[in-house]
Design an enzyme around this catalytic site. Structure first.
Site, mmCIF file in Angstrom:
data_model
loop_
_atom_site.group_PDB
_atom_site.id
_atom_site.type_symbol
_atom_site.label_atom_id
_atom_site.label_comp_id
_atom_site.label_asym_id
_atom_site.label_seq_id
_atom_site.Cartn_x
_atom_site.Cartn_y
_atom_site.Cartn_z
ATOM 1 N N ASP A 199 52.980 74.416 39.175
ATOM 2 C CA ASP A 199 51.829 75.292 39.271
ATOM 3 C C ASP A 199 50.799 74.768 38.269
ATOM 4 O OD1 ASP A 199 50.274 77.638 39.917
ATOM 5 O OD2 ASP A 199 50.935 78.474 38.006
ATOM 6 N N ASP A 220 47.539 76.710 36.829
ATOM 7 C CA ASP A 220 46.996 77.644 35.846
ATOM 8 C C ASP A 220 48.110 78.294 35.044
ATOM 9 O OD1 ASP A 220 44.526 77.066 36.990
ATOM 10 O OD2 ASP A 220 44.658 78.750 38.388
#
Length: 255
Positions: free
Chosen positions: A21, A23
């Site tokens: 991922d 952020d």
């Protein structure tokens, strides 16, 4: 040979790829997103006379989800229901898509003003993984992933980026569905069992569990270690630098 327990870092030695991922995992853009969401919902909820927006709302209703899903979820938590609208809605439209587009404008302004750098520990882990011969990809719900990766100076390290734009174009369900992670694994020519999901959001680790990935690593940036484990993380760290020594030795060449 004894197979390492899947809930220990030793499992990393058996995997072929890391699916990150973005952020809150690679870059602290979660902070940028949090400020942008606050700039959107603090005045909006006040105008509607409901409970004020808090940081916990971000983790409970928004974190890790596609933007419009986050809008819909947060509004539902306050009993507010708006027309869906379309992705082409202007940012001042009082629709789910309009609010989502307004949030995106706030995010772009925040990123342009403050920039972003990768977390040092995450960067060290990424470089060590590539040096060890592991494939890497980014799987993000954000439509701004490429912009963030470029701003952070790490875009060229990822041959595969499955972001919110790709998900929309290809009709992939967002997290906690595993579809975007499965798509990234497929683009690398690998199965889910050969890949590690690295996430900081409860919806993201749940996606890793739902997709039966080889290992699901939770990075606790505020969601809480217990919550990450409850939603599917096999192990939780506060910084990916903790796992550098668990990676295979760097690939070597002979002459």
């Amino acid at each position: 040979m004894t197979t390492p327990d899947r809930r220990t870092p030793a499992r990393l030695a058996d995997q072929r790829a890391l699916l990150f991922d973005l952020d809150g995992v690679l870059t602290p853009t979660a902070d940028v997103h949090m400020r942008a969401w606050s700039r959107l919902f603090t005045p909006y909820l006040a105008e509607h006379g409901v409970a004020p927006y808090t940081e916990q709302d971000y983790f409970a209703s928004i974190d890790g989800k596609p933007r419009y899903d986050g809008v819909r979820s947060l509004l539902a938590s306050r009993g507010i229901h708006l027309p869906e609208g379309t992705p082409d809605d202007p940012a001042d439209a009082d629709t789910v898509c309009g609010l989502g587009n307004r949030k995106n404008a706030e995010f772009t302004a925040e990123l342009a003003e403050h920039g972003v750098q990768p977390y040092p520990g995450s960067f060290a882990f990424l470089v060590a993984a590539i040096d060890a011969g592991l494939s890497v990809a980014v799987v993000s719900s954000s439509a701004n992933a490429t912009q963030v990766l470029r701003t952070a100076g790490i875009l060229e390290r990822f041959p595969v980026v499955v972001d919110g734009l790709v998900a929309r174009e290809d009709g992939l369900a967002g997290k906690p569905a595993p579809d975007t992670y499965l798509d990234a694994a497929g683009r690398l020519g690998l199965t889910a069992a050969e890949c590690v999901v690295v996430e900081d959001a409860t919806s993201g680790v749940e996606a890793g569990r739902n997709g039966a990935f080889g290992l699901v690593i939770g990075v606790d940036r505020g969601a809480g270690a217990d919550a990450l484990r409850a939603h599917g993380a096999d192990l939780v760290v506060s910084d990916l630098a903790e796992l550098v020594d668990e990676l295979p030795a760097p690939a070597t060449t002979t002459t």
